[in-house]
Scaffold this motif. Structure first.
Motif, short mmCIF file in Angstrom:
data_model
loop_
_atom_site.label_atom_id
_atom_site.label_comp_id
_atom_site.label_asym_id
_atom_site.label_seq_id
_atom_site.Cartn_x
_atom_site.Cartn_y
_atom_site.Cartn_z
N SER A 121 0.83 -1.21 0.00
CA SER A 121 0.00 0.00 0.00
C SER A 121 0.86 1.25 0.00
O SER A 121 1.91 1.28 0.62
N LYS A 122 0.38 2.26 -0.76
CA LYS A 122 1.05 3.56 -0.74
C LYS A 122 0.32 4.54 0.16
O LYS A 122 0.55 5.72 0.11
N GLY A 123 -0.59 4.01 0.97
CA GLY A 123 -1.32 4.87 1.91
C GLY A 123 -0.45 5.24 3.08
O GLY A 123 0.73 4.89 3.08
N PRO A 124 -0.97 5.93 4.08
CA PRO A 124 -2.37 6.34 4.19
C PRO A 124 -2.72 7.49 3.24
O PRO A 124 -1.85 8.23 2.82
N THR A 125 -4.01 7.59 2.95
CA THR A 125 -4.50 8.68 2.13
C THR A 125 -5.56 9.43 2.93
O THR A 125 -6.52 8.83 3.41
N ALA A 126 -5.34 10.73 3.08
CA ALA A 126 -6.32 11.55 3.80
C ALA A 126 -7.43 11.95 2.83
O ALA A 126 -7.15 12.47 1.75
N MET A 127 -8.68 11.69 3.21
CA MET A 127 -9.82 12.07 2.38
C MET A 127 -10.54 13.22 3.09
O MET A 127 -11.18 13.01 4.13
N VAL A 128 -10.41 14.42 2.54
CA VAL A 128 -10.90 15.62 3.23
C VAL A 128 -12.20 16.10 2.59
O VAL A 128 -12.19 16.55 1.44
N PHE A 129 -13.30 16.00 3.32
CA PHE A 129 -14.59 16.47 2.82
C PHE A 129 -14.71 17.97 3.06
O PHE A 129 -14.67 18.43 4.20
N MET A 130 -14.88 18.73 1.98
CA MET A 130 -14.99 20.19 2.10
C MET A 130 -16.45 20.61 1.88
O MET A 130 -17.09 20.17 0.95
N ASN A 131 -16.89 21.49 2.77
CA ASN A 131 -18.25 22.03 2.61
C ASN A 131 -18.32 23.35 3.36
O ASN A 131 -17.35 23.75 4.02
N MET A 132 -19.46 24.03 3.27
CA MET A 132 -19.56 25.31 3.98
C MET A 132 -19.74 25.11 5.49
O MET A 132 -19.32 25.92 6.27
N GLY A 133 -20.41 24.01 5.88
CA GLY A 133 -20.67 23.78 7.30
C GLY A 133 -21.84 24.60 7.77
O GLY A 133 -22.43 25.40 7.03
N GLY A 134 -22.20 24.37 9.02
CA GLY A 134 -23.30 25.11 9.61
C GLY A 134 -23.14 25.08 11.11
O GLY A 134 -22.40 24.24 11.64
N PRO A 135 -23.81 25.98 11.81
CA PRO A 135 -23.68 26.00 13.27
C PRO A 135 -24.32 24.76 13.89
O PRO A 135 -25.48 24.47 13.60
N SER A 136 -23.57 24.05 14.73
CA SER A 136 -24.13 22.85 15.37
C SER A 136 -25.07 23.22 16.51
O SER A 136 -25.91 22.41 16.92
N THR A 137 -24.92 24.43 17.06
CA THR A 137 -25.83 24.91 18.11
C THR A 137 -26.22 26.36 17.76
O THR A 137 -25.51 27.02 16.99
N THR A 138 -27.29 26.84 18.36
CA THR A 138 -27.70 28.23 18.05
C THR A 138 -26.64 29.22 18.53
O THR A 138 -26.48 30.29 17.95
N ALA A 139 -25.86 28.84 19.56
CA ALA A 139 -24.81 29.75 20.07
C ALA A 139 -23.71 29.98 19.03
O ALA A 139 -22.99 30.98 19.10
N GLU A 140 -23.61 29.09 18.04
CA GLU A 140 -22.55 29.23 17.03
C GLU A 140 -23.00 30.03 15.80
O GLU A 140 -22.21 30.25 14.88
N VAL A 141 -24.27 30.45 15.79
CA VAL A 141 -24.80 31.13 14.59
C VAL A 141 -24.05 32.43 14.31
O VAL A 141 -23.70 32.74 13.17
N GLY A 142 -23.77 33.20 15.37
CA GLY A 142 -23.08 34.49 15.20
C GLY A 142 -21.73 34.31 14.52
O GLY A 142 -21.41 35.00 13.54
N ASP A 143 -20.93 33.37 15.02
CA ASP A 143 -19.61 33.13 14.42
C ASP A 143 -19.73 32.63 12.98
O ASP A 143 -18.97 33.02 12.10
N PHE A 144 -20.71 31.74 12.77
CA PHE A 144 -20.93 31.19 11.43
C PHE A 144 -21.21 32.33 10.45
O PHE A 144 -20.57 32.45 9.39
N LEU A 145 -22.14 33.21 10.80
CA LEU A 145 -22.51 34.30 9.89
C LEU A 145 -21.37 35.30 9.73
O LEU A 145 -21.15 35.84 8.65
N SER A 146 -20.63 35.55 10.81
CA SER A 146 -19.56 36.55 10.65
C SER A 146 -18.46 36.02 9.73
O SER A 146 -17.90 36.77 8.93
N ARG A 147 -18.18 34.72 9.79
CA ARG A 147 -17.20 34.16 8.83
C ARG A 147 -17.76 34.21 7.41
O ARG A 147 -17.05 34.50 6.45
N LEU A 148 -19.07 33.92 7.29
CA LEU A 148 -19.69 33.89 5.97
C LEU A 148 -19.65 35.28 5.31
O LEU A 148 -19.30 35.42 4.14
#
Ligand SMILES: C=CC1=C(C)c2cc3[nH]c(cc4nc(cc5[nH]c(cc1n2)c(C)c5CCC(=O)O)C(CCC(=O)O)=C4C)c(C)c3C=C
Ligand code: FES
Ligand SMILES: [Fe+2]
Length: 432
Positions: A50-77
């Motif tokens: 094997s020539k691994g390991p191979t890192a498989m990185v899923f990229m997406n925008m993401g979302g706040p996991s709790t309502t407390a994270e909404v502010g940070d999420f929107l400010s980054r956006l």
């Protein structure tokens, strides 16, 4: 400038950064580079082959996991100039708009259970896909799952730190695949995630360049990119199965006349007119799903979630539903076609607003998002396997900028990712 064999025989590690600079500046024709590439084994091979390991990185925008994270999420956006370009005032206007929107968006996340499920689904999909890949591609195993979100935890820099902690980079090399979880490419989504990845790569690993050997031989991580997969048959199949399941809930005599409304997040017309590839790729997905369904029903592609006063691509999903209801067409299925899991766009905007307020909740329905669909997870593994076998750093399309693009970030990051040399396991076998 010509190369000398001793330079190319250098192995991974600290001293080789000088070498990669030399090789990077090379104007040696490709055919000569191929010769030199065969002069060194680009990656080590373990006892299992094997020539691994191979890192498989899923990229997406993401979302706040709790309502407390909404502010940070929107400010980054709102700080992201690839998504919302506010010019030199970005750092002033961005925080103002995000602070003003936070209470309204917090309520929406509260209404869907207190947060976005995107992290849970992304981590699950990545882990399950890696299990399949270990069996399908033993030559690049083990495959290690990572998630990198653009606006929520885990952020790109957190993912990069995890790669270091797990033994990638920092003089140890290794390979990673940036796998966008947006099936269709937009410069405002996948383009933004790749620009961010490139930024952190420069900050954390320096300005190393790809080498003639195919893998960065200076101990940095070699990246390749799965940048789009709008018409992969596995994607079409997974969406089509969810549509069929929802169609089955209508009485048989009505089933073939149910109108299928494929709904994708809209784009500002300024982005469309810049030449962004997303509208055409979303349309391609819709057509491939309809082919898979053998055009069993009438359908339209409509666009949702526009924000702010500027002109956005239409027809809007909410207007479309209203208009069809007025015309007497009340059997409708809304089909999310540009997200791979549930978000406020599906759980709040479509379910609560568009369907909830239509007055026809019994006949206007939504097909399930891809979430934990085994057909979808198999499709992800097939897409990854095809990429690993292809030896391509990214798609041909990735190298071409939008006709109206004036962004230096796009120019630099595209040059970097298109320039990464990436070889399939089969090619590596021939070389070593
Ligand atoms: C393929 C998907 C998406 C595209 C294309 C896209 C473009 C785009 N979006 C904005 C502005 C906002 N989007 C917001 C939320 C949001 N966007 C998407 C997807 C795409 N956006 C999703 C899935 C979500 C929700 C995330 C979740 O967890 O639910 C927001 C924040 C919410 C709000 O304030 O209304 C904004 C703002 C632009 C300007 C744009 C194209 C340039
Ligand atoms: S905006 Fe599309 S390549 Fe830059
Ligand atoms: Fe959006």
């Amino acid at each position: 400038m010509s190369f000398r064999a001793p330079i190319l025989r250098a192995t991974k590690g600290g001293a080789s950064s000088k070498i990669s600079k030399l090789t990077a500046k090379s104007t040696t024709p490709i055919r000569h580079q191929r010769f030199f590439a065969s002069a060194i084994p680009p990656v080590t091979q373990d006892a299992t082959g094997s020539k691994g390991p191979t890192a498989m990185v899923f990229m997406n925008m993401g979302g706040p996991s709790t309502t407390a994270e909404v502010g940070d999420f929107l400010s980054r956006l709102f700080a992201d100039a690839d998504l919302i370009p506010l010019g030199r005032l970005q750092n002033y206007i961005g925080p103002l708009i995000s602070a003003r929107r936070t209470p309204k968006i917090m309520k929406q996340y509260a209404a869907i259970g207190g947060g976005s499920p995107i992290r849970k689904w992304s981590e699950y999909q990545a882990a399950e896909m890696c299990k399949l890949l270990d069996k399908m591609s033993p030559e690049t195993a083990p495959h290690k799952p990572y998630v990198a979100f653009r606006y929520a935890n885990p952020l790109t820099e957190d993912m990069y730190q995890r790669l270091f902690d797990d033994g990638f980079g920092k003089g140890r090399g290794g390979r990673a695949v940036a796998f966008t979880q947006y099936p269709q490419y937009s410069c405002s989504t996948t383009g933004s995630s790749l620009n961010e990845l490139w930024k952190w790569r420069q900050r954390l690993e320096g300005k190393s360049e790809p080498t003639v050997a195919g893998f960065a031989n200076d101990g940095t991580i070699s990246w390749s990119v799965i940048d789009r997969w709008p018409v992969h048959p596995g994607l079409a199949d997974a969406i089509a199965q969810n549509v069929e399941a929802q169609l089955a809930s209508y009485p048989e005599e009505k089933r073939k006349d149910v109108v299928l409304l494929f709904s994708a997040h809209s784009l500002p017309m300024s982005v469309v007119n810049r030449g962004d590839p997303y509208p055409a790729e979303v349309a391609a997905t819709v057509y491939s799903v309809m082919q898979r369904l053998k055009f069993s029903n009438p359908y339209r592609l409509v666009w949702q979630s526009q924000v702010g006063p500027s002109a956005w691509l239409g027809a809007q999903t909410s207007d479309t539903v209203e208009n069809y209801v007025k015309k007497g067409q009340t059997d409708l299925i809304l089909i999310p076609v540009a997200f791979t899991s549930d978000h406020i766009e599906t759980l709040y905007e479509l379910d609560e607003e568009v369907i909830g307020e239509s007055g026809h909740k019994d006949t206007i329905k939504r097909s399930e998002s891809l979430n934990g669909s085994p057909v979808f997870i198999q499709a992800l593994a097939d897409i990854a396997k095809e990429h690993l076998d292809s030896g391509m750093a990214c798609s041909k399309q990735m190298g071409l900028r939008c006709p109206g693009c004036t962004s230096e970030r796009c120019a630099e990051s595209k040059k970097f990712f298109a320039g990464q040399r990436w070889q399939s396991a089969a090619q590596l076998g021939k070389l070593s």
